[in-house]
Design a protein around this motif. Sequence first.
Motif, PDB file in Angstrom:
ATOM      1  N   PRO B  16       0.898  -1.185  -0.078  1.00 22.40           N
ATOM      2  CA  PRO B  16       0.042   0.033   0.140  1.00 22.40           C
ATOM      3  C   PRO B  16       0.803   1.268  -0.155  1.00 22.40           C
ATOM      4  O   PRO B  16       1.882   1.388   0.730  1.00 22.40           O
ATOM      5  CB  PRO B  16      -0.706  -0.252   1.272  1.00 22.40           C
ATOM      6  CG  PRO B  16       0.013  -1.253   2.241  1.00 22.40           C
ATOM      7  CD  PRO B  16       0.727  -1.840   1.190  1.00 22.40           C
ATOM      8  N   LYS B  17       0.550   2.304  -0.954  1.00 29.01           N
ATOM      9  CA  LYS B  17       1.085   3.390  -0.780  1.00 29.01           C
ATOM     10  C   LYS B  17       0.202   4.523  -1.653  1.00 29.01           C
ATOM     11  O   LYS B  17      -0.805   4.077  -2.286  1.00 29.01           O
ATOM     12  CB  LYS B  17       2.131   3.439  -1.993  1.00 29.01           C
ATOM     13  CG  LYS B  17       3.129   4.911  -1.790  1.00 29.01           C
ATOM     14  CD  LYS B  17       4.277   4.599  -2.931  1.00 29.01           C
ATOM     15  CE  LYS B  17       4.814   6.121  -2.887  1.00 29.01           C
ATOM     16  NZ  LYS B  17       6.212   6.256  -3.738  1.00 29.01           N
ATOM     17  N   ILE B  18       0.126   5.760  -0.743  1.00 32.11           N
ATOM     18  CA  ILE B  18      -0.510   6.848  -1.198  1.00 32.11           C
ATOM     19  C   ILE B  18       0.266   8.002  -1.701  1.00 32.11           C
ATOM     20  O   ILE B  18       1.181   8.511  -0.906  1.00 32.11           O
ATOM     21  CB  ILE B  18      -1.324   7.240  -0.306  1.00 32.11           C
ATOM     22  CG1 ILE B  18      -2.651   6.225   0.211  1.00 32.11           C
ATOM     23  CG2 ILE B  18      -2.466   8.616  -0.549  1.00 32.11           C
ATOM     24  CD1 ILE B  18      -3.449   6.499   1.342  1.00 32.11           C
ATOM     25  N   TYR B  89      -8.595   1.777  -0.482  1.00 24.00           N
ATOM     26  CA  TYR B  89      -8.037   1.335  -1.827  1.00 24.00           C
ATOM     27  C   TYR B  89      -6.483   0.978  -1.876  1.00 24.00           C
ATOM     28  O   TYR B  89      -6.267   0.050  -2.456  1.00 24.00           O
ATOM     29  CB  TYR B  89      -8.161   2.351  -3.003  1.00 24.00           C
ATOM     30  CG  TYR B  89      -9.708   2.201  -3.664  1.00 24.00           C
ATOM     31  CD1 TYR B  89      -9.807   1.342  -4.377  1.00 24.00           C
ATOM     32  CD2 TYR B  89     -10.586   3.162  -3.244  1.00 24.00           C
ATOM     33  CE1 TYR B  89     -11.066   1.318  -5.167  1.00 24.00           C
ATOM     34  CE2 TYR B  89     -11.930   3.083  -3.930  1.00 24.00           C
ATOM     35  CZ  TYR B  89     -12.111   2.100  -4.841  1.00 24.00           C
ATOM     36  OH  TYR B  89     -13.408   2.060  -5.287  1.00 24.00           O
ATOM     37  N   ALA B  90      -5.699   1.744  -0.957  1.00 25.30           N
ATOM     38  CA  ALA B  90      -4.347   1.386  -1.011  1.00 25.30           C
ATOM     39  C   ALA B  90      -4.016   0.001  -0.195  1.00 25.30           C
ATOM     40  O   ALA B  90      -3.459  -0.715  -0.794  1.00 25.30           O
ATOM     41  CB  ALA B  90      -3.718   2.560   0.070  1.00 25.30           C
ATOM     42  N   HIS B  95      -0.813   0.955  -5.059  1.00 25.70           N
ATOM     43  CA  HIS B  95      -0.451   2.336  -5.107  1.00 25.70           C
ATOM     44  C   HIS B  95      -1.657   3.324  -5.735  1.00 25.70           C
ATOM     45  O   HIS B  95      -2.297   3.033  -6.622  1.00 25.70           O
ATOM     46  CB  HIS B  95       0.452   2.522  -6.333  1.00 25.70           C
ATOM     47  CG  HIS B  95       1.174   3.949  -6.349  1.00 25.70           C
ATOM     48  ND1 HIS B  95       1.624   4.320  -7.406  1.00 25.70           N
ATOM     49  CD2 HIS B  95       1.141   5.060  -5.324  1.00 25.70           C
ATOM     50  CE1 HIS B  95       2.106   5.790  -7.332  1.00 25.70           C
ATOM     51  NE2 HIS B  95       1.679   5.881  -5.973  1.00 25.70           N
ATOM     52  N   VAL B  96      -2.214   3.855  -4.673  1.00 24.15           N
ATOM     53  CA  VAL B  96      -3.299   5.075  -4.852  1.00 24.15           C
ATOM     54  C   VAL B  96      -2.647   6.566  -5.140  1.00 24.15           C
ATOM     55  O   VAL B  96      -1.844   6.867  -4.167  1.00 24.15           O
ATOM     56  CB  VAL B  96      -4.173   5.104  -3.565  1.00 24.15           C
ATOM     57  CG1 VAL B  96      -5.241   6.335  -3.839  1.00 24.15           C
ATOM     58  CG2 VAL B  96      -4.993   3.968  -3.311  1.00 24.15           C
ATOM     59  N   ALA B 117      -3.636   8.969   6.001  1.00 17.95           N
ATOM     60  CA  ALA B 117      -2.914   7.834   6.004  1.00 17.95           C
ATOM     61  C   ALA B 117      -1.799   7.255   6.548  1.00 17.95           C
ATOM     62  O   ALA B 117      -1.805   6.198   7.070  1.00 17.95           O
ATOM     63  CB  ALA B 117      -2.372   8.184   4.355  1.00 17.95           C
ATOM     64  N   VAL B 122       0.249   3.906   6.326  1.00 17.00           N
ATOM     65  CA  VAL B 122       0.382   3.634   5.024  1.00 17.00           C
ATOM     66  C   VAL B 122       1.489   4.609   4.330  1.00 17.00           C
ATOM     67  O   VAL B 122       1.703   5.893   4.782  1.00 17.00           O
ATOM     68  CB  VAL B 122      -0.913   3.955   4.248  1.00 17.00           C
ATOM     69  CG1 VAL B 122      -0.616   3.921   2.691  1.00 17.00           C
ATOM     70  CG2 VAL B 122      -1.818   2.903   4.482  1.00 17.00           C
ATOM     71  N   THR B 124       3.309   7.465   2.554  1.00 16.72           N
ATOM     72  CA  THR B 124       2.672   8.449   1.604  1.00 16.72           C
ATOM     73  C   THR B 124       4.000   9.053   0.993  1.00 16.72           C
ATOM     74  O   THR B 124       5.160   9.339   1.446  1.00 16.72           O
ATOM     75  CB  THR B 124       1.890   9.507   2.416  1.00 16.72           C
ATOM     76  OG1 THR B 124       2.788   9.961   3.473  1.00 16.72           O
ATOM     77  CG2 THR B 124       0.727   8.979   3.145  1.00 16.72           C
TER      78      THR B 124
END
Lengths: 267, 267
Positions: B16-18, B89-90, B95-96, B117, B122, B124
Amino acid sequence: MERQQYSELQKLYVEPKITLVGAGPGDPDLISVKGVKALQTADVVIYDALVDETLLNYAPKEATRVYVGNPSGDENFSQATVNRLMVDYALNFGHVVRLKGGDLFVFGRGYEEVEFAASYSVETEIIPGISSAISVPGLQGIPVTHKGNSESLWILSGTDSDGLLNSEIKEAADSKATVVVLLGFEQLNEIVSIYKKLGKGRLPAAVIQNGSMKNEKIAIGIVNTIEEVVEEQSIDNAGPVLLIFGQAVTLHKDFSRILNFLEQENY
Amino acid sequence: MERQQYSELQKLYVEPKITLVGAGPGDPDLISVKGVKALQTADVVIYDALVDETLLNYAPKEATRVYVGNPSGDENFSQATVNRLMVDYALNFGHVVRLKGGDLFVFGRGYEEVEFAASYSVETEIIPGISSAISVPGLQGIPVTHKGNSESLWILSGTDSDGLLNSEIKEAADSKATVVVLLGFEQLNEIVSIYKKLGKGRLPAAVIQNGSMKNEKIAIGIVNTIEEVVEEQSIDNAGPVLLIFGQAVTLHKDFSRILNFLEQENY
């Protein structure tokens, strides 16, 4: 043969144009797509010390690259010289991209360059860049505005047009705005004194050098300690420096740790 | 067959990444190269009403596109909903890219989204955009600062966090700074009254709607006339509006003509 003659003719017929492009705070990937497209059609690129040279690779191989030093510090390249070069190259070679560090309009002197070009009836286009005044604090986790914490942003230069301390800084220091000072590293001591006189010695403050670049440095503290931290972090005037004063600095991830330390030390 | 199983396994293991990306003032080519690169590796793009939809073409075909309306006006998509969607979503897709109009940090609520986040651990990343507060006036030929004309810039929102007129506007109106008000179209009348009370009815002023976009509109005048010109130019609240007060407006190419007219009419 005929084609070659035609191409020679084309060369004689030059359509002068100057595109001012703001390259952003330093990281070359922070230039806009529009700025890249302008560089790709440049006959000449005029760039200064604040611009990452890898950006020149977007220009065609055959384009002329002209370095004009540090416009605010280099005597060899005064603003008048840069203006003249820009117009001369446009009239003789066609599309000049004037690539400048920053956003163009916050102490960027972009308007002066456009005005000069217009006085020679050279077509100009403006492609703004990302302003360091907003993005450099943001990238460090200091949002220049944040609901309930900081509701406005006042951006000033350290000096006025006579090179003296900007007299508006006193008013700014007295306001609730997040205050960002550009081109003011040499005025740090005077600015700190202003805040202290207003009884704001415990206001959070930060100083960032080379924002968004690999050699970035940051000092975080309060008005009373910021000069000490700047020295500890070996921050100097080699590369752009930005000063931030206001509650927004409390949002930086290291601030609460610093505050605890200050409280233990009875600052 | 083996390869396919491996790829199924990969899908289960999500990193996961934003990435918060500021899309800039409106013109899709004003996004940064770094913003484009982030979009190219997006599994999900969450975008709002201020973003030009052509930017979504940079994302891979298979990426999920999620529209979240106008975060400041649309009740279906509150800031809390957007925050939750981003993290959901992440965690499920990887990757969001959260694509936002503007620069992220000047009333952009970028920090709130990063903070949320981070509270879910998550990762960022922040990719700032070009601020409309600086670029939109600049593109119109109004430099927010200009040597000897305007030495500082104060950016404010029209309302405070309670939705009332931002109380700092009075101080700003009383200063020498170029004043730029975002999200303040509905407060124009109140702001004009503040300037009039300060005896600044003849201060140059401009209002720009949909800056940098094809449907851009501008009204130029002085405090005493600006509301009339806004009406003449049919400027409304459908699309971002920005107010500018200060001497910087005199540098717009139409200003001297307007001034002559006002003098003839004894304004």
